[in-house]
Design a protein around this motif. Sequence first.
Motif, PDB file in Angstrom:
ATOM      1  N   THR A 126     -32.041  63.555  34.770  1.00 33.04           N
ATOM      2  CA  THR A 126     -30.843  63.693  35.384  1.00 33.04           C
ATOM      3  C   THR A 126     -30.646  63.429  36.791  1.00 33.04           C
ATOM      4  O   THR A 126     -29.926  64.002  37.808  1.00 33.04           O
ATOM      5  CB  THR A 126     -30.075  65.134  35.146  1.00 33.04           C
ATOM      6  OG1 THR A 126     -31.127  65.845  35.377  1.00 33.04           O
ATOM      7  CG2 THR A 126     -29.590  65.300  33.604  1.00 33.04           C
ATOM      8  N   VAL A 155     -33.326  64.029  29.249  1.00 35.60           N
ATOM      9  CA  VAL A 155     -32.067  63.251  29.719  1.00 35.60           C
ATOM     10  C   VAL A 155     -32.313  62.502  31.126  1.00 35.60           C
ATOM     11  O   VAL A 155     -31.363  61.697  31.506  1.00 35.60           O
ATOM     12  CB  VAL A 155     -31.112  64.620  29.837  1.00 35.60           C
ATOM     13  CG1 VAL A 155     -29.921  63.847  30.371  1.00 35.60           C
ATOM     14  CG2 VAL A 155     -30.710  64.981  28.485  1.00 35.60           C
ATOM     15  N   THR A 205     -23.806  66.273  34.631  1.00 30.92           N
ATOM     16  CA  THR A 205     -24.213  65.541  33.457  1.00 30.92           C
ATOM     17  C   THR A 205     -24.092  66.653  32.284  1.00 30.92           C
ATOM     18  O   THR A 205     -24.556  67.554  32.315  1.00 30.92           O
ATOM     19  CB  THR A 205     -25.607  65.090  33.451  1.00 30.92           C
ATOM     20  OG1 THR A 205     -25.880  64.232  34.434  1.00 30.92           O
ATOM     21  CG2 THR A 205     -26.102  64.279  32.144  1.00 30.92           C
ATOM     22  N   VAL A 234     -24.316  63.110  27.544  1.00 28.91           N
ATOM     23  CA  VAL A 234     -25.317  62.823  26.734  1.00 28.91           C
ATOM     24  C   VAL A 234     -25.119  63.868  25.353  1.00 28.91           C
ATOM     25  O   VAL A 234     -24.939  64.955  25.398  1.00 28.91           O
ATOM     26  CB  VAL A 234     -26.703  63.149  27.259  1.00 28.91           C
ATOM     27  CG1 VAL A 234     -27.896  62.714  26.364  1.00 28.91           C
ATOM     28  CG2 VAL A 234     -26.729  62.429  28.565  1.00 28.91           C
ATOM     29  N   ASP A 262     -27.184  65.236  21.979  1.00 30.40           N
ATOM     30  CA  ASP A 262     -28.461  65.283  21.487  1.00 30.40           C
ATOM     31  C   ASP A 262     -28.094  66.017  19.943  1.00 30.40           C
ATOM     32  O   ASP A 262     -28.137  67.170  19.808  1.00 30.40           O
ATOM     33  CB  ASP A 262     -29.504  66.382  22.136  1.00 30.40           C
ATOM     34  CG  ASP A 262     -30.611  66.316  21.767  1.00 30.40           C
ATOM     35  OD1 ASP A 262     -31.091  66.146  20.533  1.00 30.40           O
ATOM     36  OD2 ASP A 262     -31.799  66.729  22.456  1.00 30.40           O
ATOM     37  N   ILE A 294     -24.506  67.718  28.593  1.00 31.48           N
ATOM     38  CA  ILE A 294     -25.378  67.496  27.638  1.00 31.48           C
ATOM     39  C   ILE A 294     -25.025  68.113  26.508  1.00 31.48           C
ATOM     40  O   ILE A 294     -25.020  69.552  26.276  1.00 31.48           O
ATOM     41  CB  ILE A 294     -26.862  67.855  27.877  1.00 31.48           C
ATOM     42  CG1 ILE A 294     -27.302  67.337  29.256  1.00 31.48           C
ATOM     43  CG2 ILE A 294     -27.965  67.628  26.889  1.00 31.48           C
ATOM     44  CD1 ILE A 294     -28.398  67.682  29.918  1.00 31.48           C
TER      45      ILE A 294
END
Length: 552
Positions: free
Chosen positions: A380, A378, A292, A355, A357, A294
């Motif tokens: 995950t 998040v 993932t 994702v 931010d 971020i």
Amino acid sequence: MAKQNFSHHPTICYRPIQPCDLEILERIHADIFPIRYESEFFQSVVHERDIVSWAAVDRSQPNGHSDELIGFVTARIVLAKETEIGDLLRYDPSKPDQTLVYILTLGVVESYRNLGIARSLIRQVIKYASSVPACRAVYLHVISYNVPAIHLYKKMSFKCIRRLQDFYLINGQHYDSFLFVYYVNGGRSPCSPLELLIAVVSYMTSGLKSVAARIRKNEEKTAKWPKCKETQSLMSIQTKRNLTTECTGYECVICAGMSMIKTCVNAWLLTAAAASITYHGGPLLTGNLNLTLIWYGQFGRVHKNVIRAFVESLHYNAGANFQPQVSSWWNVIESYQEVAGKGGSPININVVKQVADLKYSAGKVVTGEFIQNVLQKVNTGGDSSTIPVILTARDVKMQGLCFTKCSQHGMLAGGAQPYIVVGNPESECPGSCAWPFQKPDKGPLSITLNPPNGNLGADAMVIAFARALAEAVTNPYKTGFYQDKSDKANKTVEAASACWGIFGSGAFDGYTGKVRVDPDTGGGFNGHGSRGRKFLIPAVWNPKTNSCWTLL
Ligand code: ACO
């Protein structure tokens, strides 16, 4: 030449440099050289790590001083084919192990100068080089204004074969250097008309072959760079230096640019290459690993595309015409499982989620708490097959990052989930984390490379991310592969940090080692990836050979 007046008659003797010489060796270097040398260099000299050295001492000095250094020479043995003068030797392809001796430093304390001490020290080096059958020459660089040293080398029949423009950068000022060579064991370059003709023909043939191959492969577009730089396609220089051959005594250099151009600002030592990585019995990451990404803070499209393309490239086969490939680098990481006795199945890395931010929801300073906060938000997954990767924007500070640590990996408190944090090299220690695209902030000054994807931040982030990924997979819970004695100063030496600063074979401190140049962009790279992208990927420890491994 005027000789010194001594109240005693000096009795000069020569011996190897020893650990007890450390302090005085450092002091003399600091006194007589304009360049600062790292303590690793001195440690390597006194402990004879890859370096040969001789000391001059005055035995007639009163007790307590009779073994004190008054002069020294340090030198390193290097593989001829990996040096910038490899093509100037009478090279025998059936003997790829031919070596050279590279003089790193030579000095005599002022009150002992003009007594022939430097001459004797150099003679020791030449004698040593001649006694090594595979050795073909002794060579060195000297700054262009150093008249005493230039006279010394010329007097000793060294040949000045090149002038390297702007080779040194000292206190913001560029200086040229001369490259001097003393051939031993029949190592002289081809010089008879017939030899010259053969060399020119072979150079042209290899040039034509390479152009033909390029056209066939349609790999690279029209070269903007001079062909003789590109032929060996090994080294990029952002500032296009010209090699000129102005020095007298120059002989038989057919085309200076045809040689590999390396940034050999006095051959310093690799800082961490000696680390040995062993397995400690703990679990490794394997199978399908879902990332993932971020994106913490503001990022442009380029960063995202380049990082995703790098992940894709780990499993991408670009075809036989595009070698070496990033996927070969990943194969080395996969081989850790085999060495740990856990079989040899592939490790598939995929980006499954991204994702952003944009509001810096956990602030702008990365700490342990910051990581927990970001990851909690998040969600995950929490298992070992899902790896959150926090990539921070340039206005985010990372605590405790810098040298040998431009990214980090760890596991979430109380859980099995590993994570990775990648700092932004544009703002986080650029002199360390964005090298070799940016000038180093310590160690020797070296030539920088153009980033292969045209974005310094994105390309340097790939390097930092690649290191953290390699280490997260091979040492996820700090019980896998790492160096036994590595916990000094809270630093764990792992798969990538063991090979810090190395990007190609022949690397030494301040020099990346072999890399290729994209003739279209001038970008330095060592691996082909997906979507026609090229990457500069750091060396990793190869657990099968117990040495650092690079794509080139
Ligand atoms: N001016 C002109 N020529 C000189 C001078 C000088 N001041 N000093 C030495 N030489 C030349 C001469 O040709 C001399 O031969 P000669 O006596 O037949 O005329 C020859 O060098 C040999 O001289 P030595 O006495 O052996 O040299 P010395 O012991 O004085 O050391 C050195 C010379 C090493 C250059 C010394 O001046 C020094 O330590 N300088 C500071 C550090 C330095 O510059 N090191 C070399 C840098 S390059 C490198 O490290 C790879």
